[in-house]
Design a protein around this motif. Structure first.
Motif, short mmCIF file in Angstrom:
data_model
loop_
_atom_site.label_atom_id
_atom_site.label_comp_id
_atom_site.label_asym_id
_atom_site.label_seq_id
_atom_site.Cartn_x
_atom_site.Cartn_y
_atom_site.Cartn_z
N GLY A 171 -40.83 -17.81 -1.11
CA GLY A 171 -40.44 -16.84 -0.56
C GLY A 171 -39.52 -15.65 -1.06
O GLY A 171 -39.92 -14.50 -0.84
N PRO A 197 -43.87 -18.15 4.53
CA PRO A 197 -42.86 -16.86 4.42
C PRO A 197 -43.52 -15.35 4.14
O PRO A 197 -43.11 -14.62 4.67
CB PRO A 197 -42.24 -17.41 2.87
CG PRO A 197 -42.41 -18.80 3.09
CD PRO A 197 -43.83 -19.23 3.39
N LEU A 201 -44.59 -14.42 7.68
CA LEU A 201 -43.81 -13.93 8.75
C LEU A 201 -43.13 -12.50 8.18
O LEU A 201 -42.92 -11.60 9.00
CB LEU A 201 -42.59 -15.07 8.81
CG LEU A 201 -43.10 -16.32 9.36
CD1 LEU A 201 -42.07 -17.24 9.25
CD2 LEU A 201 -43.48 -15.99 10.93
N ALA A 202 -42.91 -12.53 6.95
CA ALA A 202 -42.36 -11.25 6.46
C ALA A 202 -43.23 -10.21 6.52
O ALA A 202 -42.82 -8.74 6.64
CB ALA A 202 -41.95 -11.56 4.87
N LEU A 232 -45.48 -12.05 16.17
CA LEU A 232 -45.09 -13.28 15.57
C LEU A 232 -45.36 -14.30 16.75
O LEU A 232 -45.62 -15.84 16.35
CB LEU A 232 -43.30 -13.34 15.78
CG LEU A 232 -42.96 -12.59 14.70
CD1 LEU A 232 -41.31 -12.32 15.19
CD2 LEU A 232 -42.86 -13.00 13.34
N ASN A 265 -37.81 -16.50 15.30
CA ASN A 265 -38.21 -15.89 14.02
C ASN A 265 -37.80 -14.40 14.43
O ASN A 265 -37.45 -13.62 12.92
CB ASN A 265 -39.76 -16.12 13.97
CG ASN A 265 -40.37 -17.24 13.76
OD1 ASN A 265 -39.37 -18.04 13.05
ND2 ASN A 265 -41.28 -17.66 14.01
N LEU A 316 -35.64 -12.20 11.47
CA LEU A 316 -35.94 -10.87 10.86
C LEU A 316 -35.41 -9.62 11.24
O LEU A 316 -35.06 -8.78 10.29
CB LEU A 316 -37.71 -10.62 11.12
CG LEU A 316 -38.51 -11.80 10.55
CD1 LEU A 316 -40.20 -11.61 11.33
CD2 LEU A 316 -38.50 -11.75 9.16
N HIS A 369 -36.70 -10.59 3.48
CA HIS A 369 -37.25 -11.27 4.68
C HIS A 369 -38.22 -12.56 4.21
O HIS A 369 -38.38 -13.63 4.87
CB HIS A 369 -38.30 -10.23 5.32
CG HIS A 369 -37.78 -9.45 6.08
ND1 HIS A 369 -38.21 -8.30 6.59
CD2 HIS A 369 -36.37 -9.72 6.86
CE1 HIS A 369 -37.40 -7.68 7.62
NE2 HIS A 369 -36.40 -8.35 7.79
N THR A 390 -35.59 -15.58 3.57
CA THR A 390 -34.88 -15.97 4.65
C THR A 390 -36.06 -16.67 5.54
O THR A 390 -35.56 -17.52 6.25
CB THR A 390 -34.27 -14.78 5.50
OG1 THR A 390 -35.30 -13.82 5.64
CG2 THR A 390 -33.05 -14.26 4.55
N SER A 391 -37.12 -16.07 5.66
CA SER A 391 -38.33 -16.91 6.54
C SER A 391 -38.45 -18.38 5.98
O SER A 391 -38.79 -19.13 6.61
CB SER A 391 -39.35 -16.07 6.57
OG SER A 391 -39.16 -14.52 7.00
N LEU A 435 -35.82 -20.50 7.11
CA LEU A 435 -35.86 -20.85 8.43
C LEU A 435 -36.94 -22.03 8.65
O LEU A 435 -36.54 -23.05 9.41
CB LEU A 435 -36.45 -19.61 9.21
CG LEU A 435 -36.70 -19.93 10.62
CD1 LEU A 435 -35.34 -19.71 11.31
CD2 LEU A 435 -37.76 -18.78 11.22
#
Length: 579
Positions: free
Chosen positions: A72, A123, A126-127, A142, A469, A473, A481, A484-485, A488
């Protein structure tokens, strides 16, 4: 105030390809469940040696979770698309190693590599949503990503069954390799579709061809197809030059030579395939030592709990030495976070209450979700006419089908309902479903009405995906991002591992108490001396049901905790739904 830039079609296609890749990676876990007996027999393991085969599953999970934070962070520094392409390449390599494996160790190694590639897709994807969509429009994309990911759990068994109907278990992994390479090829022209700056180089086709030939040679050496080995001419390539090792054959030596040429090409090309010249700077920015400490700690936790039998134990027999390793590694990581000039998790990345709160909520969601994934099939096998693994899996499918539907619905509702309220309602739905499951009797699953409770639980967990999520973000900087994703996902997976351990402990205590109340077999069986009479079997089954009732009540409690924390911690300053 400037208007939000329109999302280009290429960006949507890029996200779609990334989501499909995640779905296949997620499906791979469930495919192996069906293929595991044949994989065991191919390495001369009996079906009663299931514990020895556990690393085939836990190895994938280890790769999937342990390296996530490091990947990530690299996606924050190197770019989303390069990491997606690299993860697909790693997944394809792992698939080749698994498909060509010749013993248990090589299967586990292939699964570990697959897990690293599969986990590394999440990751940056999602970012990527955060890079391409503004906060008030992220809900639906998302939700789509979450839905496609959960859809993999539904399609995985079907995909595996279809492949096994006309091929062996190795065919699954050869197809995985092909699919991974096709997705990477389709994604490559779209690498500029992401708004984040990509520090990449032009493609080095010579290096790519050398790498592909080296991988093909490795696959042929490992697989040693009978048709080729026994061929009069081609079979000479499989005759060892000296000794009896497959690694000393002309084919193996040629593969080593191709690998050496690939390394030389990477080191000398003007635009090398692996862009190794950027690695020293990337290592300084990434804090590799901190990443390795966190990977070691997560790996020890995963091996401690993922290797345990969820129906009879709470931790691996190796826990006495794995747990101290995890503690030392996590302490070392904490020290590294404080002292490193550029720590793995940038300072202040999770300073916002909603940011770290989303990790806490994700942890409790995972601790509740695992009860459904493990104990619903357990209940199905325990009760009448549910003895086969397939029947038990089909009961779970009723729950799993609702997950992607809930994820899509949650993404859509996020424009109309505040994230904290939506998360709270979603988890209360799952809690209600678990509470109802705690009333199930021996014949409850024969009643189709019970499908409603399974669907309600699945919808609840699905509805919570997009809001959690989205909050993470929205309350973290663009530059973090990826990391941190990853955290998560790690929080959810660790919640699942610790959750099943805690819930199993609760369930086993209830089972032991219920077992103590069972009269002696001689009393139940009318003094016949038959310890296996139906009355005694029914009493043991009822004790098992009592165990699962306790687990479901505990899962309902975890879901309620997630609901309360979601309502409190995920509240935005405006506390308004997305427009």
């Amino acid at each position: 105030m400037s208007s939000t830039p329109a999302i280009r079609p290429a960006s949507k296609v890029l996200l779609g390809l990334a989501a499909v890749a995640i779905s296949f990676a997620a499906a791979d876990t469930y495919v192996v469940v069906l293929a595991l007996p044949k994989m065991m027999s191919s390495v001369e393991l009996d079906l009663n040696e299931l514990q020895r085969a556990a690393p085939i599953v836990s190895g994938f999970l280890l790769g999937y979770v342990a390296v996530l934070p490091l990947i990530g962070r690299i996606s924050d520094l190197r770019g989303r698309v390069p990491v997606l392409l690299g993860s697909l390449a790693i997944f394809a390599v792992g698939s080749i190693v698994t498909a060509a494996a010749f013993n248990l160790e090589t299967i586990v190694a292939g699964r570990l590599i697959q897990g690293i590639g599969g986990g590394g897709l999440i990751p940056p994807t999602l970012a990527l949503v955060a890079d391409l969509w503004p906060p008030h429009k992220r809900g639906l994309p998302l939700g789509v990503v979450g839905a496609v990911q959960e859809l993999g759990s539904v399609l995985g068994p079907l995909y595996g069954a279809a492949v096994l109907a006309f091929g062996d278990w190795r065919t699954i992994f050869w197809l995985n390799c092909a699919i991974g390479l096709v997705l990477a090829s389709a994604m490559l022209p779209l690498r500029n579709a992401a708004r984040q700056k990509v520090t990449g180089n032009r493609a080095d086709w010579i290096g790519g061809v050398l790498g592909a030939l080296a991988l093909a040679g490795l696959a042929l050496v490992m697989a040693a197809p009978t048709r080729l080995v026994q061929d009069v001419e081609i079979g000479r390539a499989y005759l060892p030059v000296t000794g009896g090792s497959r690694w000393l054959t002309p084919l193996a030596l040629t593969t080593f030579g191709l690998s050496a040429l690939f390394v030389v090409r990477v080191l000398t090309a003007r635009h090398p395939l692996l862009a190794w010249r950027t690695w020293p700077a990337l290592a300084r920015e990434t804090d590799v030592w901190g990443g390795l400490l966190l990977t070691l700690g997560l790996g020890a936790v995963i091996l401690t709990f993922a290797s345990a039998d969820p129906e009879s134990g709470t931790a691996s027999p190796d826990a006495p030495w794995l747990v101290p390793i995890a503690v030392v590694a996590f302490v070392g990581f904490a020290v590294r976070q404080r002292r490193a000039p550029r720590p793995l998790v940038p300072r202040g990345a999770l300073a916002d209450r909603a940011a770290w709160g989303s990790l806490v909520v994700s942890f409790f969601i995972g601790s509740a979700l695992i009860a459904a994934l493990v104990d619903i099939p357990f209940f199905a096998r325990l009760t009448v006419d549910r003895d086969s693994q397939l029947d038990a899996a089909l009961v779970l499918v009723r729950f799993l089908v609702a997950l992607p539907v809930g994820a899509l619905l949650g993404g859509w509702l996020l424009r109309r309902v505040p994230a904290n309220v939506l998360t709270c309602v979603a988890m209360l739905m799952s809690a209600a479903a678990f509470w109802h499951m705690s009333t199930w009797g021996p014949t409850s699953l024969d009643n189709q009405v019970e499908t409603l409770s399974l669907v309600l639980g699945g919808l609840g967990f699905g509805l919570a995906i997009a809001p959690v999520n989205s909050v993470l973000l929205e309350h973290t900087a663009d530059a973090v991002h990826g990391i941190t994703s990853a955290l998560l996902i790690v929080a959810r997976m660790i919640g699942m591992l610790l959750g099943i351990s805690a819930l199993t402990t609760i369930g086993l205590r209830a089972f032991y108490r219920a077992s103590e109340r069972i009269p002696p077999a001689s009393t139940l069986c009318g003094g016949t001396g038959n310890d296996l009479c139906q009355a005694y079997k029914d009493a043991l089954r009822d004790a098992g049901i009592t165990q699962l009732h306790a687990v479901f009540v505990g899962a309902a409690g975890a879901a309620v905790i997630a609901a309360v924390l979601g309502l409190v911690l995920l509240r935005s300053p405006s506390d308004q739904p997305q427009d």
